[in-house]
Motif scaffolding. Structure first.
Motif, PDB file in Angstrom:
ATOM      1  N   ASP A   1       5.696   4.386  -3.677  1.00 27.95           N
ATOM      2  CA  ASP A   1       6.432   3.945  -4.859  1.00 27.95           C
ATOM      3  C   ASP A   1       6.139   2.468  -5.060  1.00 27.95           C
ATOM      4  O   ASP A   1       6.239   1.673  -4.110  1.00 27.95           O
ATOM      5  N   VAL A   2       5.759   2.098  -6.274  1.00 28.57           N
ATOM      6  CA  VAL A   2       5.433   0.702  -6.590  1.00 28.57           C
ATOM      7  C   VAL A   2       6.435   0.157  -7.585  1.00 28.57           C
ATOM      8  O   VAL A   2       6.701   0.768  -8.623  1.00 28.57           O
ATOM      9  N   MET A   3       6.990  -1.009  -7.262  1.00 30.15           N
ATOM     10  CA  MET A   3       7.871  -1.726  -8.185  1.00 30.15           C
ATOM     11  C   MET A   3       7.119  -2.924  -8.731  1.00 30.15           C
ATOM     12  O   MET A   3       6.640  -3.770  -7.962  1.00 30.15           O
ATOM     13  N   ASP A   4       6.978  -2.995 -10.048  1.00 27.73           N
ATOM     14  CA  ASP A   4       6.276  -4.087 -10.719  1.00 27.73           C
ATOM     15  C   ASP A   4       7.277  -5.204 -10.993  1.00 27.73           C
ATOM     16  O   ASP A   4       8.150  -5.081 -11.849  1.00 27.73           O
ATOM     17  N   LEU A   5       7.167  -6.310 -10.258  1.00 28.41           N
ATOM     18  CA  LEU A   5       8.132  -7.406 -10.324  1.00 28.41           C
ATOM     19  C   LEU A   5       7.397  -8.719 -10.553  1.00 28.41           C
ATOM     20  O   LEU A   5       6.182  -8.801 -10.372  1.00 28.41           O
ATOM     21  N   ASP A   6       8.135  -9.756 -10.942  1.00 26.59           N
ATOM     22  CA  ASP A   6       7.504 -11.069 -10.965  1.00 26.59           C
ATOM     23  C   ASP A   6       7.614 -11.676  -9.568  1.00 26.59           C
ATOM     24  O   ASP A   6       8.313 -11.158  -8.688  1.00 26.59           O
ATOM     25  N   SER A   7       6.916 -12.783  -9.360  1.00 28.00           N
ATOM     26  CA  SER A   7       6.813 -13.353  -8.017  1.00 28.00           C
ATOM     27  C   SER A   7       8.174 -13.724  -7.443  1.00 28.00           C
ATOM     28  O   SER A   7       8.463 -13.468  -6.264  1.00 28.00           O
ATOM     29  N   ASP A   8       9.028 -14.330  -8.256  1.00 27.41           N
ATOM     30  CA  ASP A   8      10.348 -14.728  -7.769  1.00 27.41           C
ATOM     31  C   ASP A   8      11.166 -13.518  -7.329  1.00 27.41           C
ATOM     32  O   ASP A   8      11.892 -13.577  -6.329  1.00 27.41           O
ATOM     33  N   GLU A   9      11.030 -12.410  -8.066  1.00 27.22           N
ATOM     34  CA  GLU A   9      11.777 -11.197  -7.707  1.00 27.22           C
ATOM     35  C   GLU A   9      11.288 -10.629  -6.381  1.00 27.22           C
ATOM     36  O   GLU A   9      12.094 -10.175  -5.552  1.00 27.22           O
ATOM     37  N   VAL A  10       9.977 -10.625  -6.174  1.00 31.11           N
ATOM     38  CA  VAL A  10       9.435 -10.129  -4.914  1.00 31.11           C
ATOM     39  C   VAL A  10      10.006 -10.923  -3.747  1.00 31.11           C
ATOM     40  O   VAL A  10      10.491 -10.360  -2.753  1.00 31.11           O
ATOM     41  N   LEU A  11       9.977 -12.233  -3.871  1.00 27.05           N
ATOM     42  CA  LEU A  11      10.426 -13.089  -2.780  1.00 27.05           C
ATOM     43  C   LEU A  11      11.938 -12.996  -2.582  1.00 27.05           C
ATOM     44  O   LEU A  11      12.421 -12.940  -1.443  1.00 27.05           O
ATOM     45  N   THR A  12      12.685 -12.979  -3.676  1.00 29.88           N
ATOM     46  CA  THR A  12      14.145 -12.915  -3.581  1.00 29.88           C
ATOM     47  C   THR A  12      14.601 -11.602  -2.964  1.00 29.88           C
ATOM     48  O   THR A  12      15.470 -11.586  -2.077  1.00 29.88           O
ATOM     49  N   ARG A  13      14.024 -10.507  -3.401  1.00 28.45           N
ATOM     50  CA  ARG A  13      14.400  -9.199  -2.848  1.00 28.45           C
ATOM     51  C   ARG A  13      14.059  -9.122  -1.364  1.00 28.45           C
ATOM     52  O   ARG A  13      14.851  -8.616  -0.563  1.00 28.45           O
ATOM     53  N   ALA A  14      12.892  -9.594  -1.009  1.00 25.30           N
ATOM     54  CA  ALA A  14      12.484  -9.548   0.392  1.00 25.30           C
ATOM     55  C   ALA A  14      13.432 -10.366   1.259  1.00 25.30           C
ATOM     56  O   ALA A  14      13.828  -9.943   2.356  1.00 25.30           O
ATOM     57  N   GLU A  15      13.825 -11.528   0.762  1.00 26.96           N
ATOM     58  CA  GLU A  15      14.743 -12.383   1.516  1.00 26.96           C
ATOM     59  C   GLU A  15      16.122 -11.749   1.646  1.00 26.96           C
ATOM     60  O   GLU A  15      16.732 -11.759   2.725  1.00 26.96           O
ATOM     61  N   GLN A  16      16.616 -11.176   0.563  1.00 34.80           N
ATOM     62  CA  GLN A  16      17.942 -10.537   0.602  1.00 34.80           C
ATOM     63  C   GLN A  16      17.952  -9.339   1.539  1.00 34.80           C
ATOM     64  O   GLN A  16      18.905  -9.141   2.295  1.00 34.80           O
ATOM     65  N   GLU A  17      16.894  -8.538   1.501  1.00 29.83           N
ATOM     66  CA  GLU A  17      16.827  -7.372   2.377  1.00 29.83           C
ATOM     67  C   GLU A  17      16.756  -7.785   3.841  1.00 29.83           C
ATOM     68  O   GLU A  17      17.371  -7.164   4.713  1.00 29.83           O
ATOM     69  N   PHE A  18      16.015  -8.846   4.115  1.00 31.38           N
ATOM     70  CA  PHE A  18      15.892  -9.329   5.489  1.00 31.38           C
ATOM     71  C   PHE A  18      17.234  -9.827   6.011  1.00 31.38           C
ATOM     72  O   PHE A  18      17.650  -9.493   7.120  1.00 31.38           O
ATOM     73  N   LYS A  19      17.917 -10.610   5.201  1.00 34.08           N
ATOM     74  CA  LYS A  19      19.201 -11.182   5.639  1.00 34.08           C
ATOM     75  C   LYS A  19      20.267 -10.106   5.835  1.00 34.08           C
ATOM     76  O   LYS A  19      21.139 -10.234   6.695  1.00 34.08           O
ATOM     77  N   SER A  20      20.216  -9.049   5.029  1.00 35.33           N
ATOM     78  CA  SER A  20      21.214  -7.981   5.127  1.00 35.33           C
ATOM     79  C   SER A  20      20.807  -6.911   6.136  1.00 35.33           C
ATOM     80  O   SER A  20      21.567  -5.964   6.386  1.00 35.33           O
ATOM     81  N   ASN A  21      19.608  -7.063   6.709  1.00 32.50           N
ATOM     82  CA  ASN A  21      19.073  -6.074   7.650  1.00 32.50           C
ATOM     83  C   ASN A  21      19.011  -4.687   7.014  1.00 32.50           C
ATOM     84  O   ASN A  21      19.243  -3.670   7.676  1.00 32.50           O
ATOM     85  N   ASN A  22      18.710  -4.662   5.720  1.00 34.62           N
ATOM     86  CA  ASN A  22      18.577  -3.407   4.977  1.00 34.62           C
ATOM     87  C   ASN A  22      17.230  -3.420   4.263  1.00 34.62           C
ATOM     88  O   ASN A  22      17.142  -3.603   3.059  1.00 34.62           O
ATOM     89  N   ILE A  23      16.162  -3.246   5.061  1.00 32.54           N
ATOM     90  CA  ILE A  23      14.803  -3.411   4.562  1.00 32.54           C
ATOM     91  C   ILE A  23      14.374  -2.180   3.771  1.00 32.54           C
ATOM     92  O   ILE A  23      14.378  -1.063   4.297  1.00 32.54           O
ATOM     93  N   THR A  24      14.036  -2.377   2.508  1.00 35.56           N
ATOM     94  CA  THR A  24      13.523  -1.301   1.667  1.00 35.56           C
ATOM     95  C   THR A  24      12.014  -1.416   1.488  1.00 35.56           C
ATOM     96  O   THR A  24      11.295  -0.423   1.563  1.00 35.56           O
ATOM     97  N   ALA A  25      11.535  -2.617   1.262  1.00 40.03           N
ATOM     98  CA  ALA A  25      10.104  -2.827   1.017  1.00 40.03           C
ATOM     99  C   ALA A  25       9.297  -2.619   2.294  1.00 40.03           C
ATOM    100  O   ALA A  25       9.769  -2.881   3.405  1.00 40.03           O
ATOM    101  N   ASP A  26       8.096  -2.129   2.132  1.00 38.80           N
ATOM    102  CA  ASP A  26       7.130  -2.039   3.230  1.00 38.80           C
ATOM    103  C   ASP A  26       5.984  -3.029   3.031  1.00 38.80           C
ATOM    104  O   ASP A  26       5.564  -3.696   3.965  1.00 38.80           O
ATOM    105  N   VAL A  27       5.485  -3.112   1.790  1.00 36.31           N
ATOM    106  CA  VAL A  27       4.382  -4.002   1.450  1.00 36.31           C
ATOM    107  C   VAL A  27       4.827  -4.923   0.330  1.00 36.31           C
ATOM    108  O   VAL A  27       5.508  -4.493  -0.616  1.00 36.31           O
ATOM    109  N   LEU A  28       4.441  -6.196   0.426  1.00 36.53           N
ATOM    110  CA  LEU A  28       4.753  -7.160  -0.622  1.00 36.53           C
ATOM    111  C   LEU A  28       3.455  -7.822  -1.067  1.00 36.53           C
ATOM    112  O   LEU A  28       2.641  -8.225  -0.233  1.00 36.53           O
ATOM    113  N   GLN A  29       3.270  -7.894  -2.363  1.00 32.87           N
ATOM    114  CA  GLN A  29       2.091  -8.555  -2.921  1.00 32.87           C
ATOM    115  C   GLN A  29       2.552  -9.684  -3.811  1.00 32.87           C
ATOM    116  O   GLN A  29       3.349  -9.504  -4.739  1.00 32.87           O
TER     117      GLN A  29
END
Length: 427
Positions: free
Chosen positions: A104-132
Motif C-alpha cells: 500500500d502506497v500513501m502519496d504524501l508531501d515531505s513534511d507529512e512523511v517526516l511528521t507521520r514517521a516521527e509520531q508513529e515512532f514516539k507512540s510506538n505504533n509503527i505503521t510505515a515500513d518504507v519511507l521515501q
C-alpha cells in the motif's frame, strides 16, 4: 552562527533507549547480530561520534529470494510513505512479481512523511515500513537517523554501483535538481547566463536585466539550502564574480542587526543580500513558474527557478523553455530522493525487498525503477542511464551536498533572507 546540530545530538542521546527498543543499537561496519539492524546512522550515543554511511549489516547481503521468503512469513501489508506519486505505479508490478505480498502506497508531501514517521515512532505504533523523501539541509539525517526513527539499509550489491560519497547520508533512489529556466525562443543561441551573478544583473539604467520568478525561497528548504551553500563556498562565489566581471567583488551588506555572527566579506552573504533586494514574483506552482518563462520575450526576458521535471511542459504543452546548466561556480546541489526503513516496522524483510525492487534490483533491470525514468530525474547507479535527459548527471555542474555545514547555518541563512527581504523596496 547557531548550531542546530547540538540539539539533534542531545536529542539522540536522550532517546538512546528508544533506539535499542526499535531495532537500533551499536554501529558496525561489518555486520549486525541477528536479523534486526544493529546500526545507528548519524550519531552513536555510546561514543558521541557522528557516523556516516555506507554501513552494512546482516540485511545487506540477503538476496531477493531470501527476502521474499521472509516477507511471506511476515504476512502483513508493506506500507510505503512516499513523496513521489510515481511510487503508486510500482505497486502492481511488485505484487505481480512477488505473489502473496501486498503493498500500500500513501502519496504524501515531505513534511507529512517526516511528521507521520516521527509520531508513529514516539507512540510506538509503527505503521510505515518504507519511507521515501529528500533531505536537502541535513534535517532528515540529523533529526531522524540520530533519534532512531529511520533505520539504515545498504544492500551490498546495489551499493557497489553507487558512488560512495552519495551513500554518506542515505540510500539514494535518484537525483533531481532545480534549475533556472529560460525562454528558448527569446534566446535561440542557448542559455543567456552561465554565472549566478548574471541572474541579478542590472541594465545601465538600473532596471533588472531579467524578471525573476521562483517559489518563496525563504520557505523552500531546498532553494534556501542552495543559498546557504554559497555562504559555505564563499571563495568559489568570489572567484565566479571576478571571472565574470574582471574585477574584485565589492561588499555592501550590513550584518549589524543580527544577533548572531555573520562572516565579514563573505561572497555568499553578499549574494544573498543582493538577491533579496531584487524584484521577484513568488509563485507556488512549478507549472506556472515555467509558464511565466514561456510568456516572456527577448525584450522582456524572464528566468524562473523550478524543478528539473517541469521541463515536461516543453513537450506536453509546447512551452519554449530550457534549463540553464553549467553555471559558475556550480549549478545546483546534488539532491537525492532517498529510501529509508522505518525503525521497528512490522515488515522489515518486505520493506527491504521493496526497496531493492524500486532501486532496480541486483542488476538494475527490476521493473520498480521504470516509473522514475522521466526527464529531470537521474539514476545514481553506474549501470543505469536515463536517455530522456539531454545531459547526464556529471554534466549538470551540480556539487554534492555538505549536510553538516548547511545544517549548521541554515536557520541563520533563513533569518538573513527574511530580514533583508522585508527591507526590499521592490516587493
Amino acid at each position: 552562527m547557531k548550531t542546530k546540530k547540538v540539539f539533534a545530538l542531545l536529542l539522540a542521546a536522550a532517546m538512546g533507549l528508544s533506539l535499542v527498543g526499535c531495532g537500533g543499537g551499536d554501529s558496525t561496519e561489518d555486520g549486525g547480530g541477528g536479523e534486526a539492524s544493529q546500526m545507528t546512522l548519524g550519531y552513536d550515543p555510546a561514543t558521541g561520534e557522528e557516523l556516516f554511511g555506507p554501513v552494512y549489516d546482516d540485511w545487506s547481503d540477503k538476496t531477493d529470494e531470501e527476502l521474499y521468503e521472509m516477507a511471506k512469513e511476515e504476512g502483513g501489508t508493506i506500507e510505503i510513505y512516499a513523496t513521489s506519486s510515481k511510487m503508486l505505479k510500482v505497486m502492481e508490478p511488485f505484487m505481480e512479481d512477488y505473489p502473496g505480498l501486498t503493498v500500500d502506497v500513501m502519496d504524501l508531501d515531505s513534511d507529512e512523511v517526516l511528521t507521520r514517521a516521527e509520531q508513529e515512532f514516539k507512540s510506538n505504533n509503527i505503521t510505515a515500513d518504507v519511507l521515501q523523501t529528500k533531505d536537502v539541509n541535513g534535517a532528515v539525517f540529523y533529526e531522524h537517523y540520530q533519534t532512531g526513527i529511520f533505520e539504515p539499509y545498504y544492500p551490498t550489491d546495489i551499493c557497489s554501483h553507487i558512488d560512495k560519497d552519495l551513500l554518506k547520508y542515505s540510500l539514494p533512489l535518484y537525483s533531481s535538481q532545480s534549475f533556472w529556466y529560460y525562454n528558448t525562443e527569446a534566446f535561440p543561441d542557448g542559455q543567456p547566463i552561465d554565472n549566478w551573478w548574471q541572474i541579478i544583473e542590472k541594465n545601465p539604467d538600473g532596471t533588472q536585466k531579467y524578471r525573476l520568478f521562483a517559489k518563496e525561497i525563504g520557505t523552500e528548504t531546498a532553494y534556501l539550502s542552495l543559498f546557504a551553500s554559497f555562504i559555505i563556498n564563499a571563495d568559489q562565489m568570489e572567484k565566479a564574480y571576478e571571472d565574470c566581471y574582471g574585477e574584485p567583488l565589492e561588499y555592501t551588506y550590513d550584518a549589524s542587526d543580527f544577533n548572531f555572527e555573520v562572516p565579514e566579506n563573505n561572497a555568499g552573504v553578499e549574494y544573498l543580500w543582493r538577491f533579496t533586494q531584487m524584484k521577484m514574483t513568488f509563485i507556488a506552482d512549478g507549472d506556472e513558474l515555467v509558464l511565466a518563462v514561456d510568456n516572456s520575450t527577448a525584450d522582456d526576458p524572464a528566468l524562473a527557478l523550478a524543478s528539473a521535471g517541469k521541463i515536461e511542459n516543453r513537450d506536453e504543452s509546447g512551452y519554449n523553455i530550457g534549463w540553464c546548466i553549467g553555471l559558475a561556480p556550480y549549478t545546483a546541489l546534488l539532491n537525492c530522493e532517498s529510501l529509508f526503513v522505518a525503525a521497528g516496522c512490522d515488515n522489515p524483510a518486505g520493506a527491504r525487498l521493496f526497496i531493492r525492487y524500486v532501486m532496480g534490483g541486483a542488476d538494475g533491470t527490476a521493473a520498480g525503477y521504470e516509473p522514475f525514468q522521466k526527464e529531470g530525474n537521474w539514476p545514481v547507479r553506474d549501470d543505469m542511464t536515463n536517455d530522456k535527459n539531454p545531459a547526464q548527471l556529471d554534466e549538470l555542474g551540480a556539487i554534492e551536498n555538505d549536510f553538516g555545514a548547511i545544517y549548521d547555518i541554515f536557520l541563520d541563512c533563513q533569518d538573513m533572507w527574511q530580514y533583508w527581504l522585508n527591507q526590499n523596496p521592490n516587493m
